[in-house]
Scaffold this active site. Structure first.
Site, short mmCIF file in Angstrom:
data_model
loop_
_atom_site.label_atom_id
_atom_site.label_comp_id
_atom_site.label_asym_id
_atom_site.label_seq_id
_atom_site.Cartn_x
_atom_site.Cartn_y
_atom_site.Cartn_z
CD GLU A 76 -2.84 -1.29 2.33
OE1 GLU A 76 -2.24 -1.66 3.36
OE2 GLU A 76 -4.05 -1.05 2.29
CD GLU A 125 -3.26 -6.50 3.69
OE1 GLU A 125 -3.29 -7.21 2.65
OE2 GLU A 125 -2.71 -5.38 3.74
C1 3H9 Z 1 -1.30 -5.30 7.00
O1 3H9 Z 1 -0.33 -5.01 6.37
C2 3H9 Z 1 -2.41 -4.38 7.27
C3 3H9 Z 1 -2.42 -3.17 6.38
O2 3H9 Z 1 -3.18 -3.41 5.22
C4 3H9 Z 1 -3.12 -2.00 7.02
C5 3H9 Z 1 -2.62 -1.54 8.30
C6 3H9 Z 1 -3.43 -0.37 8.77
N1 3H9 Z 1 4.41 -8.01 11.68
O3 3H9 Z 1 7.57 -15.74 8.61
P1 3H9 Z 1 8.94 -15.60 9.12
C7 3H9 Z 1 7.82 -11.82 12.10
S1 3H9 Z 1 -1.48 -6.84 7.70
C8 3H9 Z 1 5.20 -8.36 12.71
O4 3H9 Z 1 9.47 -16.68 10.00
P2 3H9 Z 1 9.93 -15.80 6.43
C9 3H9 Z 1 7.49 -13.27 12.38
O5 3H9 Z 1 6.54 -13.40 13.42
C10 3H9 Z 1 0.04 -7.63 7.42
N2 3H9 Z 1 6.04 -9.41 12.69
O6 3H9 Z 1 9.99 -15.33 7.95
C11 3H9 Z 1 8.84 -13.84 12.71
O7 3H9 Z 1 9.12 -13.49 14.05
P3 3H9 Z 1 10.02 -14.43 14.95
C12 3H9 Z 1 0.08 -8.20 6.08
C13 3H9 Z 1 6.10 -10.11 11.56
O8 3H9 Z 1 11.14 -15.30 5.79
C14 3H9 Z 1 9.78 -13.04 11.80
O9 3H9 Z 1 9.05 -11.87 11.42
N3 3H9 Z 1 1.29 -8.93 5.94
C15 3H9 Z 1 5.30 -9.81 10.46
O10 3H9 Z 1 9.60 -17.25 6.37
C16 3H9 Z 1 10.19 -13.78 10.55
O11 3H9 Z 1 8.99 -14.22 9.89
C17 3H9 Z 1 1.37 -10.26 6.11
O12 3H9 Z 1 0.40 -10.92 6.37
C18 3H9 Z 1 4.44 -8.70 10.54
N4 3H9 Z 1 3.65 -8.33 9.52
O13 3H9 Z 1 8.67 -15.06 5.81
C19 3H9 Z 1 2.74 -10.85 5.95
N5 3H9 Z 1 5.56 -10.70 9.47
O14 3H9 Z 1 11.38 -14.44 14.30
C20 3H9 Z 1 3.03 -11.81 7.04
C21 3H9 Z 1 6.51 -11.54 9.97
O15 3H9 Z 1 9.99 -13.79 16.29
N6 3H9 Z 1 4.38 -12.30 6.98
N7 3H9 Z 1 6.83 -11.19 11.23
O16 3H9 Z 1 9.36 -15.77 14.91
C22 3H9 Z 1 4.80 -13.26 6.12
O17 3H9 Z 1 4.05 -13.71 5.27
C23 3H9 Z 1 6.19 -13.78 6.27
O18 3H9 Z 1 6.61 -13.48 7.58
C24 3H9 Z 1 7.22 -13.21 5.28
C25 3H9 Z 1 8.65 -13.67 5.69
C26 3H9 Z 1 6.90 -13.70 3.88
C27 3H9 Z 1 7.23 -11.68 5.30
#
Ligand code: 3H9
Length: 692
Positions: A105, A125
């Site tokens: 975004e 999301e």
């Molecule tokens: C959003 O964006 C809302 C908006 O539209 C509007 C807002 C107003 N936040 O998965 P991993 C942490 S909603 C905080 O093992 P990978 C995760 O917990 C969001 N922490 O790595 C982990 O922590 P720990 C939309 C986050 O390389 C560490 O990072 N976005 C977040 O296998 C490593 O993560 C999503 O839904 C976060 N957003 O994969 C994306 N994301 O080391 C969600 C991750 O303590 N994330 N962490 O266990 C993913 O899909 C994967 O984490 C990603 C990396 C592909 C990014």
């Protein structure tokens, strides 16, 4: 506080680099720093253009999940992005790694977008039960049209750089150096009027294409509310002014944030990341595994081989003779050809992966493997025989695993000279597709072997959960109780089709009887025969599967089982219903009609009660691990968060009351778990046992 935004300048271009490890989430500090920096840049004479990029491995994973469910703190992301869009100086966003959610975004608010060759972008999301909440549902349709926008928002899928370019989601794909090329792009915009997506009209959709996409989203939503809200919001981008659409989007975002569905999906997101973090394994280095041997090239063995080949391992596939080996290779190749047909891989990838496969009929060659997995016939005698052969053959450094789904690991471990290097790797069929991997820890399995198995699970991109040894481990043990409860209901007046319909309405892709027909009733029959000698005669037992199998009704493959199949269509069979009714009458139990709700409650109670026993026995470490198993291996609806999370939501006191009536009704078929009663007495819930 660490600096979360690094500001530098290259000539007239100011570079804002988000640096908020591990994934540059748009936490409050990032939002504050970003809006302040963009604001400041407006009055800086030296700055003529702005580039926003990310440090480390990813642009940003979007909104900070750890802030979700807490009161939002200013500045809000939609305001930050509106400020970026209003900038009088051109803003270019440079995406690398993954630009997800709020990260995507931010790009939509900028005036141009460039992506690294390997970059991925998306609005995931919906996978957390949410929708984009910072303008994504209103800006994306204005940029790429409502049909493609709805596809991306409702599926949550990530798109690659070439697809992003094709869709018009980015203006350029960086050839070599993303940062340099982003700066050059920004320089080229200096002095021009900057386009604002929010002022643009959404291009009209082809009515048929829009209708087809709406139908697809509705079909695939299966009970999830977020994709359906996406249809509403994307269509508003066609008719409402941007500001109204954005206000509606914001309201929907918070409604969804407070929904049970989003809570369940967020619980699973965090559970997945916690599952591999075992305090007892902290500091243990996994062994390096490069060459994997797989014994048995049947359905499981060939699927496991493909899973390892896909993850870049070298695989040796062993069969007893040339004919069986050829059949196994045909199966492996068949799986690859199917992946080509569905567009998941191309011919070169198939050839590359197959070049790492070494088929053999010589068991001695397995001595070169770092890990050997047996996937032979599910029979203790056969497996023990095999372990004895391996004992004399493999160096004691080789990790040995069984893919058994039920059998006791200890006798197999006894047959090996290094039982500390032995464990279970329970894959689910089809093994190259299903996300779940149960890592089964036998009594003497070493921490190093477990840490290695977890590392392998990560490399295979599986959701790996550690289970202790018991009949059926975590998943099949709970499944057995779930099925038993469904069969008990057949004795009390319910019909297979009623139970299936209730469980499908609950969110299961297929009801339990339809699933049994798909898998083959002979599997359950064989297991029943295996356990017949040890079954407690006082235990409540329903012999209907035996009756069906005695009539050759082995399920779909026989054209009949709990149902009859007519050209693939599943139809209720009056013969089976009469059989069920006659058996029910013969038990002397009172007969009555069941509501869908009662069926669902009985099933969930049976699962949760068994889950509580599994926890008390230390078979699973955390309730969240049980949720992961049931969701990823057994089709429990992910938006309900798994049975243990769902039970917390329902209230454990209610589950306990239902468990007590099950105990009174089912006698030896059901015993209330002590842990459940303890939790209720202490006014605690499963989340507390997760450490949450
Ligand atoms: C959003 O964006 C809302 C908006 O539209 C509007 C807002 C107003 N936040 O998965 P991993 C942490 S909603 C905080 O093992 P990978 C995760 O917990 C969001 N922490 O790595 C982990 O922590 P720990 C939309 C986050 O390389 C560490 O990072 N976005 C977040 O296998 C490593 O993560 C999503 O839904 C976060 N957003 O994969 C994306 N994301 O080391 C969600 C991750 O303590 N994330 N962490 O266990 C993913 O899909 C994967 O984490 C990603 C990396 C592909 C990014």
């Amino acid at each position: 506080m660490a600096e979360v935004l690094r500001i530098s300048r290259e000539g007239e271009v100011t570079i804002l680099e988000i640096d908020n490890p591990p994934v540059n989430a748009t936490s409050q500090a990032v939002r504050r720093a970003l809006i302040d920096a963009v604001q400041r840049a407006q009055s800086e004479i030296e700055t003529k253009a702005i580039v926003i990029c990310g440090a480390g491995r990813t642009f940003t994973a979007g909104g900070d999940i750890t802030e979700f469910g807490k009161p939002p703190r200013e500045p809000h992301l939609p305001d930050v992005i509106n400020r970026i869009e209003e900038s009088a100086k051109p803003v270019v966003v440079a995406w690398h790694g993954t630009a997800l959610g709020g990260g995507c975004e931010i790009g939509l608010g900028a005036h141009k977008r460039i992506i690294a060759k390997e970059g991925l972008v998306g609005l995931p999301e919906v996978k957390l039960g949410l929708l984009p909440g910072a303008g994504g549902t209103q800006r994306l349709p204005r940029l790429i049209g409502p049909v493609a926008a709805l596809d991306l928002i409702a599926s949550g899928r990530m798109v690659s750089a070439p697809e992003a370019l094709r869709l018009g989601l980015v203006d350029a794909v960086a050839e070599k150096d993303l940062r340099r090329e982003a700066i050059a792009l920004a320089r080229g915009l200096i002095g021009q009027m900057q386009p604002r997506l929010s002022l643009r009209a959404t291009p009209a959709a082809e009515p048929e294409a829009w209708q087809a996409m709406v139908e697809k989203v509705n079909r695939e939503a299966r009970g999830r509310i977020a994709p359906q809200r996406a249809i509403e919001l994307v269509s508003q981008s066609l008719t409402l002014p941007f500001a109204t659409g954005q206000a509606n989007e914001r309201r929907a975002f918070f409604e969804l944030m407070n929904s049970e569905q989003s809570r369940g999906l967020r619980h699973l997101f965090l559970a997945e990341r916690e599952a591999g973090k075992r305090p007892e394994l902290a500091g243990i280095t996994p062994r390096e595994v490069k060459q994997v041997g797989i014994i048995g090239a049947g359905t499981m063995g060939s699927g496991i081989a493909v899973a390892f080949l896909d993850a870049g391992y070298k695989v040796m596939l062993l069969e007893a003779d040339d004919v069986a080996l050829q059949a196994g290779l045909d199966r492996v190749n068949g799986l690859y050809l199917r992946s080509i047909r569905s567009g998941r891989i191309d011919e070169n990838t198939r050839l590359e992966r197959l070049s790492n496969l070494a088929p053999t009929t010589e068991m001695g060659r397995l001595a070169a493997c770092d890990l050997v997995i047996e996937a032979v016939f599910e029979d203790m005698g056969v497996k023990l025989e095999l372990m004895k052969k391996l004992a004399g053959l493999l160096p004691s450094s080789t990790l040995v695993a069984t893919n058994t789904s039920y059998l006791d690991l200890e006798p197999m471990a006894d047959a090996l000279p290094a039982p500390e290097r032995f464990l279970g790797l329970h894959f689910f069929s089809p093994a190259h597709v299903m996300k779940l991997l149960e890592i089964v820890r036998a009594r003497r399995t070493s921490p190093e072997a477990l840490a290695t198995a977890l590392a392998i699970g990560r490399k295979l991109k599986k959701i790996a959960v550690i289970s202790g040894v018991c009949e059926g481990f975590i998943g099949n043990r709970i499944l057995a109780k779930f099925r038993a409860q469904c069969e008990f209901m057949l004795e009390e007046g319910a019909l297979p089709r009623e139970i299936d319909a209730a469980m499908e309405a609950f969110g299961l892709a297929m009801g339990p009887f339809a699933v049994q027909d798909l898998a083959g009733l002979d599997i359950a029959w064989a297991r029943r025969k295996r356990l017949a000698g040890t079954r407690d005669p006082a235990e409540r037992d329903v012999p209907l599967v035996d009756r069906l199998c005695e009539e050759g009704r082995f399920g779909q493959k026989a054209g009949k089982g709990w149902y009859v199949y007519d050209q693939g269509r599943r139809l209720a069979d009056p013969h089976v219903e009469a059989l069920v009714r006659a058996h029910a009458a013969s038990t002397g139990r009172p007969q009555r009609a069941f509501s869908a709700q009662e069926i669902q409650n009985r099933v969930v109670t049976a699962m949760v009660n068994e889950g509580a026993k599994i926890l008390a026995e230390g078979i699973a470490a955390r309730p969240a691990d049980i949720d992961l198993v049931l969701v990823n291996g057994y089709g429990f609806p992910n938006w309900r968060g798994g049975p243990m999370h769902y039970a917390d939501g329902l209230g454990l006191a209610q589950i306990l009351a239902m468990a007590k009536s099950a105990e009174a009704r089912d006698g030896r078929g059901f015993e209330v778990a002590g842990l459940l009663a303890e939790l209720v007495a202490g006014q605690r819930n499963f989340a507390a046992l997760n450490g949450g």
